[in-house]
Design a protein around this motif. Structure first.
Motif, PDB file in Angstrom:
ATOM      1  N   THR A 176      36.215  47.949  34.062  1.00  0.00           N
ATOM      2  CA  THR A 176      36.417  49.286  33.514  1.00  0.00           C
ATOM      3  C   THR A 176      35.885  50.363  34.442  1.00  0.00           C
ATOM      4  O   THR A 176      34.901  50.163  35.161  1.00  0.00           O
ATOM      5  N   ASN A 177      36.559  51.526  34.396  1.00  0.00           N
ATOM      6  CA  ASN A 177      36.136  52.667  35.201  1.00  0.00           C
ATOM      7  C   ASN A 177      35.045  53.452  34.471  1.00  0.00           C
ATOM      8  O   ASN A 177      34.677  53.106  33.343  1.00  0.00           O
ATOM      9  N   PRO A 178      34.506  54.514  35.075  1.00  0.00           N
ATOM     10  CA  PRO A 178      33.406  55.246  34.429  1.00  0.00           C
ATOM     11  C   PRO A 178      33.783  55.857  33.083  1.00  0.00           C
ATOM     12  O   PRO A 178      32.903  56.123  32.252  1.00  0.00           O
ATOM     13  N   GLU A 179      35.076  56.085  32.849  1.00  0.00           N
ATOM     14  CA  GLU A 179      35.523  56.630  31.564  1.00  0.00           C
ATOM     15  C   GLU A 179      35.721  55.533  30.517  1.00  0.00           C
ATOM     16  O   GLU A 179      36.139  55.814  29.383  1.00  0.00           O
ATOM     17  N   GLY A 180      35.481  54.293  30.899  1.00  0.00           N
ATOM     18  CA  GLY A 180      35.619  53.197  29.957  1.00  0.00           C
ATOM     19  C   GLY A 180      37.012  52.628  29.856  1.00  0.00           C
ATOM     20  O   GLY A 180      37.274  51.772  29.006  1.00  0.00           O
ATOM     21  N   LYS A 181      37.911  53.061  30.726  1.00  0.00           N
ATOM     22  CA  LYS A 181      39.278  52.541  30.706  1.00  0.00           C
ATOM     23  C   LYS A 181      39.370  51.295  31.577  1.00  0.00           C
ATOM     24  O   LYS A 181      38.957  51.299  32.742  1.00  0.00           O
ATOM     25  N   ALA A 182      39.934  50.238  31.013  1.00  0.00           N
ATOM     26  CA  ALA A 182      40.070  48.981  31.764  1.00  0.00           C
ATOM     27  C   ALA A 182      41.264  49.047  32.695  1.00  0.00           C
ATOM     28  O   ALA A 182      42.335  49.545  32.324  1.00  0.00           O
ATOM     29  N   ILE A 183      41.092  48.551  33.921  1.00  0.00           N
ATOM     30  CA  ILE A 183      42.225  48.465  34.843  1.00  0.00           C
ATOM     31  C   ILE A 183      43.059  47.241  34.470  1.00  0.00           C
ATOM     32  O   ILE A 183      42.566  46.290  33.867  1.00  0.00           O
ATOM     33  N   GLN A 184      44.317  47.281  34.855  1.00  0.00           N
ATOM     34  CA  GLN A 184      45.216  46.185  34.518  1.00  0.00           C
ATOM     35  C   GLN A 184      44.917  44.956  35.376  1.00  0.00           C
ATOM     36  O   GLN A 184      44.559  45.077  36.550  1.00  0.00           O
ATOM     37  N   GLY A 185      45.068  43.793  34.774  1.00  0.00           N
ATOM     38  CA  GLY A 185      44.850  42.550  35.491  1.00  0.00           C
ATOM     39  C   GLY A 185      45.351  41.387  34.660  1.00  0.00           C
ATOM     40  O   GLY A 185      45.763  41.551  33.505  1.00  0.00           O
ATOM     41  N   GLN A 186      45.310  40.204  35.249  1.00  0.00           N
ATOM     42  CA  GLN A 186      45.890  39.041  34.574  1.00  0.00           C
ATOM     43  C   GLN A 186      45.111  37.778  34.917  1.00  0.00           C
ATOM     44  O   GLN A 186      44.708  37.558  36.073  1.00  0.00           O
ATOM     45  N   ILE A 187      44.908  36.954  33.898  1.00  0.00           N
ATOM     46  CA  ILE A 187      44.308  35.637  34.105  1.00  0.00           C
ATOM     47  C   ILE A 187      45.410  34.671  34.532  1.00  0.00           C
ATOM     48  O   ILE A 187      46.494  34.644  33.945  1.00  0.00           O
ATOM     49  N   ALA A 188      45.140  33.896  35.565  1.00  0.00           N
ATOM     50  CA  ALA A 188      46.119  32.936  36.067  1.00  0.00           C
ATOM     51  C   ALA A 188      46.379  31.838  35.036  1.00  0.00           C
ATOM     52  O   ALA A 188      45.590  31.621  34.103  1.00  0.00           O
ATOM     53  N   ALA A 189      47.498  31.142  35.209  1.00  0.00           N
ATOM     54  CA  ALA A 189      47.903  30.107  34.257  1.00  0.00           C
ATOM     55  C   ALA A 189      46.844  29.014  34.114  1.00  0.00           C
ATOM     56  O   ALA A 189      46.663  28.451  33.025  1.00  0.00           O
ATOM     57  N   ASP A 190      46.137  28.706  35.207  1.00  0.00           N
ATOM     58  CA  ASP A 190      45.115  27.653  35.116  1.00  0.00           C
ATOM     59  C   ASP A 190      43.797  28.158  34.540  1.00  0.00           C
ATOM     60  O   ASP A 190      42.844  27.396  34.383  1.00  0.00           O
ATOM     61  N   LYS A 191      43.712  29.469  34.268  1.00  0.00           N
ATOM     62  CA  LYS A 191      42.559  30.117  33.648  1.00  0.00           C
ATOM     63  C   LYS A 191      41.283  30.029  34.495  1.00  0.00           C
ATOM     64  O   LYS A 191      40.174  30.170  33.979  1.00  0.00           O
ATOM     65  N   HIS A 192      41.488  29.850  35.795  1.00  0.00           N
ATOM     66  CA  HIS A 192      40.338  29.805  36.694  1.00  0.00           C
ATOM     67  C   HIS A 192      40.115  31.125  37.427  1.00  0.00           C
ATOM     68  O   HIS A 192      39.029  31.342  37.991  1.00  0.00           O
ATOM     69  N   THR A 193      41.135  32.005  37.407  1.00  0.00           N
ATOM     70  CA  THR A 193      41.055  33.240  38.202  1.00  0.00           C
ATOM     71  C   THR A 193      41.671  34.397  37.424  1.00  0.00           C
ATOM     72  O   THR A 193      42.709  34.242  36.770  1.00  0.00           O
ATOM     73  N   TRP A 194      41.042  35.546  37.521  1.00  0.00           N
ATOM     74  CA  TRP A 194      41.604  36.825  37.032  1.00  0.00           C
ATOM     75  C   TRP A 194      41.765  37.740  38.234  1.00  0.00           C
ATOM     76  O   TRP A 194      40.851  37.868  39.064  1.00  0.00           O
TER      77      TRP A 194
END
Length: 383
Positions: free
Chosen positions: A76-94
């Protein structure tokens, strides 16, 4: 700040290399625990690392876990807004899918379930770089234009670019054909193929300039794109001694208009040799030139092909010389009906090839891309 486990436990920090050249760090289960309660085994690694400074804004943020799987991650940025992202299919990496902002502190938060079925928590923060200067850019042609086969692609910067290699690496053209970027000055880089574009080509320009380091603390402001179309293949040929302006479509002559070109024996007034590009069209244009004694001279159907001052335009006042004698100040004078017909057929980006003149114009008056030999053009690339 360090990545920590939120369970009142002491930390054992893991490290990994960050994309910005700094150490990465991660939170993991560990510390002084009682025999009755072992710490979670899941181990986090974050890039950029917790506490990192001057982080690049155009490199993805990545959180990974070993000995477990991710269940949630937020940055999240200083305003509390989360940046976009994705967890990989194997759930080991975002991995983030959104660029960061300049001069901001971002906060990590996340959870993972370890192979021991215990939950580990992630916390941490990093700060992005603050440029000493920001450089804006524009791209031409812009979206949805249809242009002629000689049209150069031009990226212009509002300040000089020191690291031209970095800037040029951020630019791509599809289809690239055999084209090459060339730096015409410290604030402009143009792209053209070795020969005219194939007709009806759909061209995509991608300028991923946001976050690019231009040197001396200056960085790019925005990513840019452009999608435009190369139109039909139309070429104008002017052989000055013939007093004819010839129009070719796909190599076949479609028109030949009687013309009067620039004065043959005056190097300042002749229509100069060179391959030029149609760059402007106006139904009326003022050709005032007090230096040569004429003012309030407005002509119709004006098509500019060099900012040295050359146009193709109507000049019925010079009808006695059109098709017979070269008497203009450098422009191609046509009768009104012919000027209108040519005007209607022309596109920005059409080539105008002039031969037979006593003067060859130096390659310095926009748009002069095709006046530079291909062998020389390639040497103007930064990479």
């Amino acid at each position: 700040m360090s990545l920590v486990l939120v369970a009142g436990l002491a930390l054992i920090a893991g490290c990994s290399g960050g994309s910005d050249g700094k150490s990465g760090s991660g939170g993991s289960a560990g510390g002084n625990t009682s025999k009755a309660e072992a710490a979670p085994v899941a181990k986090f690694t974050a890039v950029p690392a917790d506490g990192a400074k001057d982080v690049a804004v155009n490199v993805p943020v990545q959180v990974s876990v070993a000995e477990g799987t991710l269940t949630e991650v937020s940055v999240t940025n200083p305003e509390g807004k989360a940046i976009q992202g994705q967890i990989a299919a194997d759930k080991h990496t975002w991995t983030s899918t959104e660029s960061l902002g300049y001069g901001k502190t971002y906060t990590y938060a996340g959870k993972a379930t370890g192979t021991d079925n215990k939950t580990a928590d992630l916390k941490g923060a990093f700060t992005t770089l603050t440029p000493t200067a920001k450089i804006r850019a524009t791209v031409n042609p812009t979206d949805n234009q249809t242009v002629g086969v000689a049209m150069p692609i031009s990226v212009k910067f509002d300040k000089p670019v020191k690291d031209r290699v970095a800037a040029q690496k951020a630019l791509s053209v599809t289809p690239a054909s055999d084209g090459t970027w060339a730096w015409l000055n410290p604030q402009q880089v143009n792209f053209r193929p070795s020969k005219y574009w194939p007709e009806n080509t759909k061209v995509h320009v991608d300028a991923k300039l946001y976050g690019v380091a231009y040197g001396d603390g200056a960085y790019g402001v925005d990513d840019l794109t452009s999608d435009f179309t190369i139109g039909r293949n139309q070429v104008v040929k002017i052989d000055v001694p013939t007093h004819q302006l010839v129009v070719l479509r796909d190599g076949h002559q479609t028109a030949s208009y009687p013309a009067s070109f620039g004065l043959d024996n005056d190097a300042e007034r002749t229509t100069p040799n060179g391959t030029f590009v149609v760059m402007q069209k106006d139904a009326k244009w003022s050709f005032d030139n007090p230096q040569y004694g004429y003012t309030n001279v407005v002509k119709k159907w004006a098509v500019r092909f060099s900012n040295h001052g050359e146009f193709i335009h109507e000049n019925n006042d010079n009808a006695a010389n059109i098709g017979k004698k070269n008497s203009s100040h450098g422009c191609a004078n046509l009768l009104e009906a012919d000027a209108k017909a040519y005007y209607d057929s022309s596109l920005i980006g059409d080539p105008v090839e002039v031969t037979g003149s006593i003067t060859t114009l130096p390659a310095k008056y926009d748009w002069y891309d095709w006046q530079i030999p291909w062998s020389q053009w390639k040497t103007l690339s930064a990479s």
